[in-house]
Design a protein around this motif. Structure first.
Motif, short mmCIF file in Angstrom:
data_model
loop_
_atom_site.label_atom_id
_atom_site.label_comp_id
_atom_site.label_asym_id
_atom_site.label_seq_id
_atom_site.Cartn_x
_atom_site.Cartn_y
_atom_site.Cartn_z
N ILE A 117 0.84 -1.20 0.00
CA ILE A 117 0.00 0.00 0.00
C ILE A 117 0.87 1.24 0.00
O ILE A 117 0.64 2.19 -0.74
CB ILE A 117 -0.93 0.01 1.22
CG1 ILE A 117 -1.95 -1.09 1.03
CG2 ILE A 117 -1.61 1.37 1.38
CD1 ILE A 117 -3.12 -1.01 1.93
N ASP A 210 -9.58 -8.06 2.07
CA ASP A 210 -8.15 -8.02 1.78
C ASP A 210 -7.59 -6.61 1.89
O ASP A 210 -6.49 -6.41 2.37
CB ASP A 210 -7.87 -8.58 0.39
CG ASP A 210 -8.08 -10.06 0.39
OD1 ASP A 210 -9.24 -10.47 0.19
OD2 ASP A 210 -7.10 -10.79 0.65
N LEU A 211 -8.36 -5.70 1.42
CA LEU A 211 -7.94 -4.31 1.49
C LEU A 211 -7.71 -3.91 2.95
O LEU A 211 -6.72 -3.30 3.29
CB LEU A 211 -9.00 -3.41 0.86
CG LEU A 211 -8.69 -1.92 0.87
CD1 LEU A 211 -7.42 -1.63 0.11
CD2 LEU A 211 -9.85 -1.15 0.28
N ASP A 214 -4.53 -5.46 4.52
CA ASP A 214 -3.35 -4.74 4.06
C ASP A 214 -3.24 -3.38 4.72
O ASP A 214 -2.17 -2.96 5.15
CB ASP A 214 -3.42 -4.52 2.54
CG ASP A 214 -2.71 -5.63 1.80
OD1 ASP A 214 -2.14 -6.50 2.47
OD2 ASP A 214 -2.73 -5.62 0.56
N ILE B 153 -4.04 -2.70 -5.10
CA ILE B 153 -3.93 -2.74 -3.64
C ILE B 153 -4.93 -3.74 -3.08
O ILE B 153 -4.62 -4.53 -2.20
CB ILE B 153 -4.18 -1.33 -3.04
CG1 ILE B 153 -3.01 -0.41 -3.37
CG2 ILE B 153 -4.38 -1.42 -1.55
CD1 ILE B 153 -3.20 1.01 -2.91
N ALA B 154 -6.15 -3.71 -3.62
CA ALA B 154 -7.20 -4.56 -3.06
C ALA B 154 -7.01 -6.03 -3.44
O ALA B 154 -7.52 -6.92 -2.77
CB ALA B 154 -8.56 -4.07 -3.52
N ARG B 155 -6.26 -6.31 -4.50
CA ARG B 155 -5.99 -7.68 -4.96
C ARG B 155 -7.22 -8.50 -5.30
O ARG B 155 -7.39 -8.90 -6.43
CB ARG B 155 -5.15 -8.44 -3.92
CG ARG B 155 -3.72 -8.57 -4.36
CD ARG B 155 -2.93 -9.43 -3.42
NE ARG B 155 -3.08 -8.99 -2.04
CZ ARG B 155 -2.14 -9.04 -1.13
NH1 ARG B 155 -0.96 -9.55 -1.46
NH2 ARG B 155 -2.33 -8.62 0.09
N VAL B 156 -8.08 -8.80 -4.33
CA VAL B 156 -9.32 -9.53 -4.61
C VAL B 156 -10.46 -8.78 -3.92
O VAL B 156 -10.23 -7.76 -3.29
CB VAL B 156 -9.28 -10.99 -4.09
CG1 VAL B 156 -8.29 -11.81 -4.89
CG2 VAL B 156 -8.96 -11.01 -2.61
N GLY B 157 -11.67 -9.32 -4.05
CA GLY B 157 -12.80 -8.70 -3.34
C GLY B 157 -13.50 -7.70 -4.23
O GLY B 157 -13.08 -7.44 -5.36
N ILE B 159 -13.87 -4.45 -4.26
CA ILE B 159 -13.19 -3.24 -4.74
C ILE B 159 -12.29 -3.58 -5.90
O ILE B 159 -12.23 -2.88 -6.90
CB ILE B 159 -12.36 -2.57 -3.62
CG1 ILE B 159 -13.30 -1.79 -2.71
CG2 ILE B 159 -11.32 -1.61 -4.20
CD1 ILE B 159 -12.65 -0.71 -1.90
#
Lengths: 365, 295
Positions: A117, A210-211, A214, B153-157, B159
């Motif tokens: 990030i 996940d966000l 992180d 940044i969010a990678r999965v999901g 967003i």
């Protein structure tokens, strides 16, 4: 009226204004002019398009100040009794340097620099330029190597965002506001308070877990540095409000630019920041426009004389508009010191152009 | 549409919108970054966060990032109570305002929503064309890049998925075109060439056209300029203004040639209009020029 008088007993000069009014050029001309008057000056730009580098004839200014060759200045008609230094800001590098300086230990430093990030935010995202400009300004001021720092602010409508930048950054990283994130990261959902627990689960549904994981990692490592950031933000604020700092507004006499200048002026005053004056750039000069009568036709013949007359009519219309807009500006910002720079022939994008602006910016003391 | 500040992006956006509306397309011009300037020429001073009709088939919309964020939260959260709780949460507002990149993402997200054939916003009809009057070069690029940045940044999901849907849409040349507005001057030309390069490197996108705005007419021939320059003491005032204009027109042409040599995209020009302020009539005139010149 002269910029030199505006900058008497000033350490920092911040040039603000909307895009396309010649703000970068004006900043460079002010810096070069003050260097010609014996000061050691550094001009910094955070403009992503690196226009200052072009205008100073340096291929790449980098994140470090570089001395502009006095011979170049001399060749253009300046008399560099002082020194002119210039830099364009590399936001990513500045951000990294701050982390390196503020991290309590190597582990934290590496955790932050390696965090995905952090890498994305420091590298890619708009806004970090503004944050970092204020940091760099503060840093150079602390080091005290220059008599004067001239800051060219970013273009576009958000031209005054940089004022809030240090505060926003420190708030973002502030441990108190982020306890909730780092807490969630360390202790898991069950242990956070009821209110934030609900918020967290709502956020989770809105954004995806996940966000958040992180983010909480990022903040828990960054959180340890947040006190340092808060203090720095306070010091930057104090520097901007200091009586040795001055804000200059640069505008063109176009309607839209004038409106923005009025808006900026109000914001500066509301924020209690020290305001120096307005530079109105690219004014068309009406003294050129008196009626030549029949003289033209005698000297040039009917056809060319007619063309010249038509051209003059168009020019006068625009010059009159400039004059009206300038009157509007004066009416709206009151008795504010103002310098007008005429619409100079040719494009101003090099050191010679800066020298041509000089006589207007530094007319007389 | 993007380009350096002060090149007349908003005027060109309005002219393009007008030309499209005349061709029968239901068109929306979206302003971002609190500009709110487009309505003026059409006599609508307040456009705001609503689809405001400026002319038959031509609408304007001003994308306010805070309103866009609230709309997005309401859309993501079917429960009105939860959405309301989040939107009125101070911590969320605080974080969202401070988080770099989020404002850009929700802004471009709203633009994307405006351009969808199946509109998410309740009671909204689809548009055939959405013209985005985006911020100046650096900030404009940051806005275009925001979806992939946040998506990574969010990678999965959710967003990640949504950010990439937006990214895929804006980087698909069949769906999204990119126009740069420039002036025939040194710095705008340099910035336009850099923009084209960075769009390619960072977004894998090309420019469809470059619109060079404000081109002065060549009123005087070289020979005439010589005769003017030869006048005693610089000649009468009109002669000086004529020489100034001649010099400007020539400098502009040399910048135009430089742009044409350096740019991959086709370059078209719009004339400088000698009007004190540009109103509806001038936007109309520019829209006819664009109609003729745009491929």
């Amino acid at each position: 009226m002269s910029v030199e008088r505006w900058l008497q007993r000033k350490d920092v000069c911040v040039c603000a204004g909307s895009g396309g009014v010649g703000k970068t050029t004006a900043s460079a001309a002010i810096a070069a002019g003050m260097a010609s008057r014996g000061k050691k000056v550094a001009v910094m730009t955070i403009d992503p398009a690196r226009r200052l580098a072009t205008s100073l004839g340096l291929p790449d200014l980098g994140n470090e100040e570089r001395l502009v060759d006095p011979e170049r200045l001399r060749a253009a008609g300046f008399d560099p009794r002082g020194e002119l230094w210039a830099m364009t800001l590399d936001a990513k590098r500045t951000f990294d340097e701050i982390v390196e300086r503020n991290a309590p230990d190597e582990r934290t430093r590496d955790a932050v620099l390696g965090n995905r990030i952090y890498q994305e935010l420091s590298n890619a995202v708009a806004g970090s330029q503004e944050y970092m400009a204020m940091e760099k300004l503060h840093e150079l001021h602390q080091e005290g190597r220059y008599d004067l720092l001239v800051l060219d602010t970013p273009p576009s409508r958000n031209a005054l965002d940089f004022l809030d930048a240090p505060k926003r950054l420190s708030q973002f990283i502030d441990s108190r506001s982020l306890q909730f994130f780092s807490g969630a990261g360390r202790r898991g959902l069950g242990l956070v308070g009821r209110g934030t627990g609900l918020l967290f689960s709502v956020l989770k549904r809105a954004t995806g877990i996940d966000l958040l994981t992180d983010l909480s990692e990022f903040f828990s490592s960054f959180g340890e540095m947040s006190d340092g950031f808060r203090e720095r933000a306070e010091r930057v604020d104090a520097l901007l409000a200091d009586s040795r700092t001055t804000f200059l507004l640069v505008t063109s006499p176009r309607h839209a630019a004038i409106q923005e200048a009025v808006f900026f002026h109000h914001r500066l005053l509301d924020a209690g920041l020290p305001f120096g004056g307005v530079i109105v750039n690219r004014m068309r000069d009406l003294s050129d426009a008196s009626d030549a009568g029949g003289e033209l036709e005698k000297q040039l013949g009917t056809e060319l004389a007619r063309k010249v007359e038509r051209n003059l009519e168009d020019y006068v219309r625009l010059a009159e508009r400039d004059r009206l807009n300038l009157g509007q500006l004066r009416k709206q910002i009151g008795r504010t010191p103002m310098i007008t720079v005429p619409d100079l022939p040719g494009d101003i994008h090099d050191i010679e152009g800066l020298a041509r602006m000089d006589e207007h910016l530094f007319r007389s003391m | 549409m993007t380009g350096k500040g002060g090149t007349g992006k908003t005027t060109v956006a309005a002219a393009l919108g007008l030309a499209a509306a005349r061709a029968g397309k239901r068109t929306l011009v979206a302003e971002v970054a609190e500009q709110e300037r487009i309505g003026e020429a059409f006599g609508k001073t307040e456009v705001g966060y609503t689809e405001t009709e400026l002319a038959p088939g031509l609408f304007a919309f001003s994308v306010d990032p805070v309103k866009a964020r609230e709309e997005w939260v309401r859309y993501r959260l079917p429960s009105r109570t939860l959405a309301g709780a989040l939107n009125s949460s101070r911590i969320f507002g605080y974080l969202a305002a401070a988080a770099p990149g989020l404002a850009e993402l929700v802004t471009i997200g709203k633009v994307w929503e405006l351009a969808q054939l199946e509109r998410k916003a309740k009671g909204s009809a689809p548009f055939d064309l959405v013209v985005v009057d985006s911020p100046a070069t650096g900030h404009g690029l940051a806005m275009l890049r925001a979806p992939s940045t946040i998506g990574d940044i969010a990678r999965v999901g959710p967003i990640h998925r949504q950010a990439y849907r937006i990214h895929d849409f804006i980087s698909d040349p069949r769906l999204t075109g990119a126009l740069a507005v420039a002036l025939p001057e040194e710095m705008p030309v340099a910035e336009t060439l850099e923009l084209e390069k960075r769009l390619d490197e960072e977004m894998d996108m090309g420019l469809d056209s470059i619109v060079v705005n404000g081109l002065y007419p060549e009123r005087f021939s070289r020979d005439e300029a010589k005769r003017l320059a030869a006048l005693d003491g610089g000649g009468p005032p009109g002669a000086r203004a004529a020489l100034l204009e001649h010099e400007r027109a020539r400098a502009q042409r040399s910048q135009l040639r430089r742009l044409r040599r350096g740019a991959g995209a086709p370059v078209l020009t719009l004339p400088f209009l000698f009007e004190p302020e540009l109103g509806l009539e001038q936007i109309e005139q520019l829209s006819r020029e664009l109609e003729r010149r745009l491929p």
